[in-house]
Design a protein around this motif. Sequence first.
Motif, mmCIF file in Angstrom:
data_model
loop_
_atom_site.group_PDB
_atom_site.id
_atom_site.type_symbol
_atom_site.label_atom_id
_atom_site.label_comp_id
_atom_site.label_asym_id
_atom_site.label_seq_id
_atom_site.Cartn_x
_atom_site.Cartn_y
_atom_site.Cartn_z
ATOM 1 N N LEU A 10 8.731 -0.405 9.494
ATOM 2 C CA LEU A 10 8.677 0.137 8.142
ATOM 3 C C LEU A 10 9.122 1.592 8.168
ATOM 4 N N LEU A 11 9.949 1.947 7.201
ATOM 5 C CA LEU A 11 10.335 3.339 6.969
ATOM 6 C C LEU A 11 9.771 3.740 5.614
ATOM 7 N N THR A 12 8.899 4.736 5.601
ATOM 8 C CA THR A 12 8.252 5.169 4.367
ATOM 9 C C THR A 12 8.534 6.643 4.138
ATOM 10 N N ASN A 62 7.805 13.546 4.238
ATOM 11 C CA ASN A 62 6.864 12.608 4.857
ATOM 12 C C ASN A 62 7.551 11.341 5.351
ATOM 13 N N LEU A 63 8.739 11.495 5.916
ATOM 14 C CA LEU A 63 9.431 10.335 6.480
ATOM 15 C C LEU A 63 8.665 9.844 7.701
ATOM 16 N N LYS A 64 8.438 8.542 7.746
ATOM 17 C CA LYS A 64 7.665 7.973 8.839
ATOM 18 C C LYS A 64 8.220 6.596 9.178
ATOM 19 N N LEU A 65 8.536 6.401 10.453
ATOM 20 C CA LEU A 65 9.011 5.112 10.954
ATOM 21 C C LEU A 65 7.911 4.526 11.832
ATOM 22 N N SER A 66 7.390 3.367 11.450
ATOM 23 C CA SER A 66 6.245 2.773 12.145
ATOM 24 C C SER A 66 6.500 1.305 12.422
ATOM 25 N N GLU A 67 5.775 0.794 13.398
ATOM 26 C CA GLU A 67 5.847 -0.620 13.760
ATOM 27 C C GLU A 67 4.494 -1.265 13.505
ATOM 28 N N ALA A 68 4.507 -2.399 12.845
ATOM 29 C CA ALA A 68 3.257 -3.110 12.549
ATOM 30 C C ALA A 68 2.846 -3.946 13.759
ATOM 31 N N TRP A 69 1.545 -3.976 14.012
ATOM 32 C CA TRP A 69 1.006 -4.739 15.149
ATOM 33 C C TRP A 69 -0.240 -5.469 14.705
ATOM 34 N N LEU A 70 -0.371 -6.705 15.126
ATOM 35 C CA LEU A 70 -1.500 -7.527 14.689
ATOM 36 C C LEU A 70 -1.873 -8.500 15.798
ATOM 37 N N THR A 89 0.823 -1.206 0.000
ATOM 38 C CA THR A 89 0.000 0.000 0.000
ATOM 39 C C THR A 89 0.860 1.260 0.000
ATOM 40 N N TRP A 90 1.845 1.316 0.901
ATOM 41 C CA TRP A 90 2.715 2.490 0.980
ATOM 42 C C TRP A 90 3.566 2.639 -0.288
ATOM 43 N N GLY A 91 3.905 1.522 -0.936
ATOM 44 C CA GLY A 91 4.716 1.587 -2.141
ATOM 45 C C GLY A 91 3.941 1.938 -3.393
ATOM 46 N N ASN A 92 2.610 2.091 -3.272
ATOM 47 C CA ASN A 92 1.761 2.451 -4.406
ATOM 48 C C ASN A 92 1.954 1.480 -5.571
ATOM 49 N N VAL A 93 1.939 0.193 -5.256
ATOM 50 C CA VAL A 93 2.119 -0.840 -6.276
ATOM 51 C C VAL A 93 0.812 -1.007 -7.037
ATOM 52 N N ARG A 94 0.846 -0.770 -8.326
ATOM 53 C CA ARG A 94 -0.346 -0.910 -9.169
ATOM 54 C C ARG A 94 0.093 -1.194 -10.602
ATOM 55 N N ALA A 95 -0.865 -1.596 -11.415
ATOM 56 C CA ALA A 95 -0.574 -1.953 -12.800
ATOM 57 C C ALA A 95 -0.063 -0.745 -13.566
ATOM 58 N N PHE A 130 8.649 5.302 -1.387
ATOM 59 C CA PHE A 130 9.591 4.209 -1.132
ATOM 60 C C PHE A 130 9.269 3.622 0.234
ATOM 61 N N VAL A 131 9.525 2.322 0.355
ATOM 62 C CA VAL A 131 9.253 1.582 1.589
ATOM 63 C C VAL A 131 10.452 0.710 1.904
ATOM 64 N N VAL A 132 10.880 0.735 3.162
ATOM 65 C CA VAL A 132 12.001 -0.091 3.618
ATOM 66 C C VAL A 132 11.532 -0.899 4.818
ATOM 67 N N TYR A 133 11.717 -2.206 4.762
ATOM 68 C CA TYR A 133 11.349 -3.091 5.876
ATOM 69 C C TYR A 133 12.610 -3.608 6.545
ATOM 70 N N CYS A 134 12.552 -3.693 7.870
ATOM 71 C CA CYS A 134 13.635 -4.308 8.626
ATOM 72 C C CYS A 134 13.038 -4.931 9.879
ATOM 73 N N GLN A 135 13.608 -6.040 10.286
ATOM 74 C CA GLN A 135 13.109 -6.714 11.474
ATOM 75 C C GLN A 135 13.397 -5.915 12.738
ATOM 76 N N TYR A 136 14.457 -5.078 12.703
ATOM 77 C CA TYR A 136 14.857 -4.279 13.852
ATOM 78 C C TYR A 136 14.731 -2.801 13.512
ATOM 79 N N LYS A 137 14.538 -1.989 14.530
ATOM 80 C CA LYS A 137 14.306 -0.563 14.287
ATOM 81 C C LYS A 137 15.593 0.246 14.226
ATOM 82 N N GLU A 138 16.689 -0.235 14.826
ATOM 83 C CA GLU A 138 17.922 0.556 14.876
ATOM 84 C C GLU A 138 18.477 0.869 13.491
#
Length: 480
Positions: free
Chosen positions: A445-447, A414-422, A186-192, A389-397
Amino acid sequence: MEAIPRPASRYVIQEGDWAVLKRGEVFKAVAVVKRRKIIFEKQWFCLDNAIGHNYGTTFEVTSGGSLQPKKRVEETAMETKEAGTDNRNIVDDGKSQKLTHDDIKALKDKGTKGQEIVQQLIENSTSFRDKTEYAQDKYIKKKKKKYEAVITVIKPSTRILSTMYYAREPGKINYLRYDTLAQMLTWGNVRAGNKMIVMETCAGLVLGAVMERMGGYGSIIQMYPGGGPVRTATSCFGFPESFFHTLYEFPLSEVMSVLSGTLSLKSLPSESEENMPAADDSDGSVDDKQHSLPEADTDCGAEIAMESNQPEEQETLDVPAAGEALESNKAKGLPYDKQKKQEERRKKLIAAASLLKDRDADGLIVASRYHPSPLLLSLLEFLAPSRPFVVYCQYKEPLIECYTKLKERGGVINLKLSEAWLRNYQVLPDRSHPKLVMSGGGGYLLTGITVVKDSIKMYDDSEPKPEEPESKKRKLQEHC
């Protein structure tokens, strides 16, 4: 007049397809091949009888390993006795069941169906009628799971495969949870129709998710470390051949050559290096020294990232013509099939370099076990302005370091560092509640969005600053 054969539906199981087997909460991706023995959850069977049925059909494993569609009539509720009021007087001493292990084994040898075995277990249980309604339902589900050999064949999708990998082999996908992957798309705006750059070491799961959402339209450039890309999970999607016509690959080792305009295909990995196992095949974590890059510091970032004020040079591709390449391969004594494979790969690399040098990509997704700072700073140069752009990492550091360097570098907003929770919920009549077992974390995620650096004008000390409200009020009073 000869009849024209109708094309097979993509919702029908066909030989050569990839399918996902589901039993309870367990999944397994397999290729649909006739007369191939498959072992799944301690059951062996063949998928011959499943060919021709629709995806989502539930089958029952019969004697001889054949699959038979389970009729809806058989899915009626079990005959239960009257339920008790509570379970306080029930003692779990293992003596309440009259059927022994040998009796159950004899029923299986006779070919008795799992549903009938469960019914006999209920009838021969002395404590079943004393259990509450909820306890009886739980008992039936437990016995069904153990004795009913029921398997559902599902069409592969991003949601199914990401759930399967996260439950069975989370280390291979860097512990990327399915909800985090959904946020990345979603953040990467992936579309056809987009031109996407994907750098991932998640066994091809992120690449497959991007390909599924783009639907074969647009172009995808996969950046890979080592001798070649790893697409184990991508093959499980079962994409048609047309999807791979829009997929390009490019080695990370030649990124700087593209940025500086000095790319030469002679420096690309050779055929012997292609056959070497890539770094993605390991199950190692981020701190595996054998497969991890050194931590990004200022020197490393300066070597890999390109500064914005670097003059653009004309790209000089030292690429031999197709005829010259074939002649050189013939001189080396290579087989024709190998020559053709090398020539196709050469054309793909030329096309990927041509797409990268335009620097007009529509999005960037990074999900790697390597340190993200040097990767992100270098690959951002290929993005057009106003692109996400979207960057995923298992750790936040590591992402905090990326955040700091991007702030110093500029060119992003619009730099944003967020943690996913489910947290999963059980939804049943009068029993809906959050499940007790949940995952510890879904990564970070860093977006952000790229912009032209000159368009961001900061106030300088020499320039007059905007007036504050108090001064404006004072001037208004003097005027009055």
